[in-house]
Design a protein around this motif. Structure first.
Motif, PDB file in Angstrom:
ATOM      1  N   ALA A  69       0.839  -1.204   0.000  1.00  0.00           N
ATOM      2  CA  ALA A  69       0.000   0.000   0.000  1.00  0.00           C
ATOM      3  C   ALA A  69       0.874   1.254   0.000  1.00  0.00           C
ATOM      4  O   ALA A  69       0.574   2.238  -0.683  1.00  0.00           O
ATOM      5  CB  ALA A  69      -0.927  -0.004   1.212  1.00  0.00           C
ATOM      6  N   PHE A  70       1.955   1.224   0.760  1.00  0.00           N
ATOM      7  CA  PHE A  70       2.865   2.360   0.822  1.00  0.00           C
ATOM      8  C   PHE A  70       3.505   2.615  -0.544  1.00  0.00           C
ATOM      9  O   PHE A  70       3.569   3.750  -1.015  1.00  0.00           O
ATOM     10  CB  PHE A  70       3.937   2.123   1.884  1.00  0.00           C
ATOM     11  N   LEU A  71       3.960   1.551  -1.213  1.00  0.00           N
ATOM     12  CA  LEU A  71       4.590   1.697  -2.529  1.00  0.00           C
ATOM     13  C   LEU A  71       3.604   2.226  -3.577  1.00  0.00           C
ATOM     14  O   LEU A  71       3.996   2.953  -4.487  1.00  0.00           O
ATOM     15  CB  LEU A  71       5.183   0.366  -2.993  1.00  0.00           C
ATOM     16  N   MET A  78      -5.071   3.720   7.621  1.00  0.00           N
ATOM     17  CA  MET A  78      -4.632   2.356   7.938  1.00  0.00           C
ATOM     18  C   MET A  78      -4.449   2.218   9.439  1.00  0.00           C
ATOM     19  O   MET A  78      -3.769   3.032  10.062  1.00  0.00           O
ATOM     20  CB  MET A  78      -3.285   2.059   7.268  1.00  0.00           C
ATOM     21  N   ASN A  79      -5.074   1.199  10.009  1.00  0.00           N
ATOM     22  CA  ASN A  79      -4.908   0.865  11.419  1.00  0.00           C
ATOM     23  C   ASN A  79      -4.356  -0.545  11.516  1.00  0.00           C
ATOM     24  O   ASN A  79      -4.898  -1.474  10.905  1.00  0.00           O
ATOM     25  CB  ASN A  79      -6.245   0.931  12.163  1.00  0.00           C
ATOM     26  N   PHE A  80      -3.284  -0.698  12.276  1.00  0.00           N
ATOM     27  CA  PHE A  80      -2.657  -2.002  12.456  1.00  0.00           C
ATOM     28  C   PHE A  80      -2.655  -2.337  13.940  1.00  0.00           C
ATOM     29  O   PHE A  80      -2.138  -1.582  14.760  1.00  0.00           O
ATOM     30  CB  PHE A  80      -1.234  -1.978  11.890  1.00  0.00           C
ATOM     31  N   TYR A  81      -3.260  -3.475  14.284  1.00  0.00           N
ATOM     32  CA  TYR A  81      -3.293  -3.983  15.647  1.00  0.00           C
ATOM     33  C   TYR A  81      -2.506  -5.287  15.678  1.00  0.00           C
ATOM     34  O   TYR A  81      -2.735  -6.169  14.862  1.00  0.00           O
ATOM     35  CB  TYR A  81      -4.735  -4.239  16.100  1.00  0.00           C
ATOM     36  N   TRP A  82      -1.578  -5.389  16.645  1.00  0.00           N
ATOM     37  CA  TRP A  82      -0.729  -6.570  16.725  1.00  0.00           C
ATOM     38  C   TRP A  82      -0.784  -7.144  18.136  1.00  0.00           C
ATOM     39  O   TRP A  82      -0.285  -6.543  19.088  1.00  0.00           O
ATOM     40  CB  TRP A  82       0.699  -6.201  16.365  1.00  0.00           C
ATOM     41  N   ASP A  94       8.434  -4.725  16.649  1.00  0.00           N
ATOM     42  CA  ASP A  94       7.654  -3.579  17.129  1.00  0.00           C
ATOM     43  C   ASP A  94       8.167  -2.259  16.558  1.00  0.00           C
ATOM     44  O   ASP A  94       7.387  -1.436  16.088  1.00  0.00           O
ATOM     45  CB  ASP A  94       7.709  -3.559  18.662  1.00  0.00           C
ATOM     46  N   ASN A  95       9.469  -2.050  16.574  1.00  0.00           N
ATOM     47  CA  ASN A  95      10.024  -0.792  16.055  1.00  0.00           C
ATOM     48  C   ASN A  95       9.756  -0.626  14.565  1.00  0.00           C
ATOM     49  O   ASN A  95       9.565   0.491  14.097  1.00  0.00           O
ATOM     50  CB  ASN A  95      11.522  -0.702  16.340  1.00  0.00           C
ATOM     51  N   HIS A  96       9.748  -1.719  13.837  1.00  0.00           N
ATOM     52  CA  HIS A  96       9.457  -1.651  12.401  1.00  0.00           C
ATOM     53  C   HIS A  96       8.016  -1.186  12.179  1.00  0.00           C
ATOM     54  O   HIS A  96       7.757  -0.312  11.345  1.00  0.00           O
ATOM     55  CB  HIS A  96       9.690  -3.008  11.746  1.00  0.00           C
ATOM     56  N   ALA A  97       7.094  -1.753  12.930  1.00  0.00           N
ATOM     57  CA  ALA A  97       5.685  -1.361  12.804  1.00  0.00           C
ATOM     58  C   ALA A  97       5.488   0.095  13.234  1.00  0.00           C
ATOM     59  O   ALA A  97       4.680   0.817  12.649  1.00  0.00           O
ATOM     60  CB  ALA A  97       4.808  -2.286  13.635  1.00  0.00           C
ATOM     61  N   LYS A  98       6.223   0.539  14.238  1.00  0.00           N
ATOM     62  CA  LYS A  98       6.147   1.937  14.677  1.00  0.00           C
ATOM     63  C   LYS A  98       6.752   2.878  13.633  1.00  0.00           C
ATOM     64  O   LYS A  98       6.267   3.986  13.428  1.00  0.00           O
ATOM     65  CB  LYS A  98       6.886   2.124  16.005  1.00  0.00           C
ATOM     66  N   PHE A  99       7.813   2.445  12.976  1.00  0.00           N
ATOM     67  CA  PHE A  99       8.502   3.275  11.989  1.00  0.00           C
ATOM     68  C   PHE A  99       7.588   3.683  10.838  1.00  0.00           C
ATOM     69  O   PHE A  99       7.711   4.782  10.293  1.00  0.00           O
ATOM     70  CB  PHE A  99       9.732   2.529  11.456  1.00  0.00           C
ATOM     71  N   TRP A 100       6.667   2.808  10.462  1.00  0.00           N
ATOM     72  CA  TRP A 100       5.741   3.149   9.377  1.00  0.00           C
ATOM     73  C   TRP A 100       4.979   4.440   9.655  1.00  0.00           C
ATOM     74  O   TRP A 100       4.594   5.139   8.733  1.00  0.00           O
ATOM     75  CB  TRP A 100       4.762   2.016   9.135  1.00  0.00           C
ATOM     76  N   GLN A 101       4.776   4.759  10.933  1.00  0.00           N
ATOM     77  CA  GLN A 101       4.061   5.993  11.279  1.00  0.00           C
ATOM     78  C   GLN A 101       4.805   7.235  10.802  1.00  0.00           C
ATOM     79  O   GLN A 101       4.204   8.266  10.557  1.00  0.00           O
ATOM     80  CB  GLN A 101       3.810   6.073  12.788  1.00  0.00           C
ATOM     81  N   THR A 102       6.126   7.141  10.654  1.00  0.00           N
ATOM     82  CA  THR A 102       6.893   8.285  10.164  1.00  0.00           C
ATOM     83  C   THR A 102       6.813   8.406   8.645  1.00  0.00           C
ATOM     84  O   THR A 102       7.112   9.449   8.087  1.00  0.00           O
ATOM     85  CB  THR A 102       8.385   8.174  10.575  1.00  0.00           C
ATOM     86  N   MET A 103       6.420   7.313   7.980  1.00  0.00           N
ATOM     87  CA  MET A 103       6.378   7.295   6.518  1.00  0.00           C
ATOM     88  C   MET A 103       4.966   7.422   5.937  1.00  0.00           C
ATOM     89  O   MET A 103       4.803   7.852   4.806  1.00  0.00           O
ATOM     90  CB  MET A 103       7.004   5.992   6.005  1.00  0.00           C
ATOM     91  N   ILE A 104       3.968   7.011   6.701  1.00  0.00           N
ATOM     92  CA  ILE A 104       2.594   6.969   6.209  1.00  0.00           C
ATOM     93  C   ILE A 104       1.744   7.876   7.089  1.00  0.00           C
ATOM     94  O   ILE A 104       1.581   7.621   8.283  1.00  0.00           O
ATOM     95  CB  ILE A 104       2.051   5.519   6.222  1.00  0.00           C
ATOM     96  N   ASP A 105       1.194   8.925   6.507  1.00  0.00           N
ATOM     97  CA  ASP A 105       0.446   9.925   7.272  1.00  0.00           C
ATOM     98  C   ASP A 105      -0.776   9.358   7.990  1.00  0.00           C
ATOM     99  O   ASP A 105      -1.042   9.704   9.127  1.00  0.00           O
ATOM    100  CB  ASP A 105      -0.008  11.071   6.363  1.00  0.00           C
ATOM    101  N   LYS A 106      -1.533   8.517   7.340  1.00  0.00           N
ATOM    102  CA  LYS A 106      -2.790   8.038   7.913  1.00  0.00           C
ATOM    103  C   LYS A 106      -2.668   6.629   8.482  1.00  0.00           C
ATOM    104  O   LYS A 106      -3.587   5.838   8.430  1.00  0.00           O
ATOM    105  CB  LYS A 106      -3.890   8.075   6.851  1.00  0.00           C
TER     106      LYS A 106
END
Length: 122
Positions: A69-71, A78-82, A94-106
């Protein structure tokens, strides 16, 4: 296209044990099965919000969908629950999933500690 595999270090699992004790040799043949089912990002629904839910080691397939989706530069909410075992401090990436917040606005990420034993026989 690249394939990534997430193998849990699970001692009762013969294949995992072979990998983690480094007895799998370079260029060894490994038979794979799967994936099974229909787990794809349906771009036709690109205007709708997306909800991703992963249970414990189920991150691999979610990762491929979120990064796809990002590409595509999809602007969906987008909401991601883990969910992960409460006996651990956080999910393994966990840090990888958190990092997406810096790249994807929503995009929002929520990790949820749960009481379960991943090795308990059903």
């Amino acid at each position: 296209m690249a394939l990534e595999f997430y193998i849990r270090n699970n001692k009762p699992d013969t294949f995992a044990r072979t990998i983690f004790n480094k007895s799998l040799k370079v260029k060894s043949k490994v038979a794979l099965k799967g994936p099974k089912g229909n787990f794809v990002l349906k771009e036709a629904f690109s205007a709708l919000p997306m909800l991703f839910i992963a249970w414990d080691g189920g991150f691999a397939s979610i990762r491929s969908l979120v990064e796809h989706a990002f590409l595509l530069q999809m602007l969906n909410l987008m909401n991601f629950y883990w969910a992960y075992p409460a006996t651990e401090s956080a999910p393994y990436l966990d840090n990888h999933a958190k990092f997406w917040q810096t790249m994807i606005d929503k995009y929002t990420y929520h990790s949820i500690a749960c009481e379960f034993d991943r090795y308990q026989k059903k």
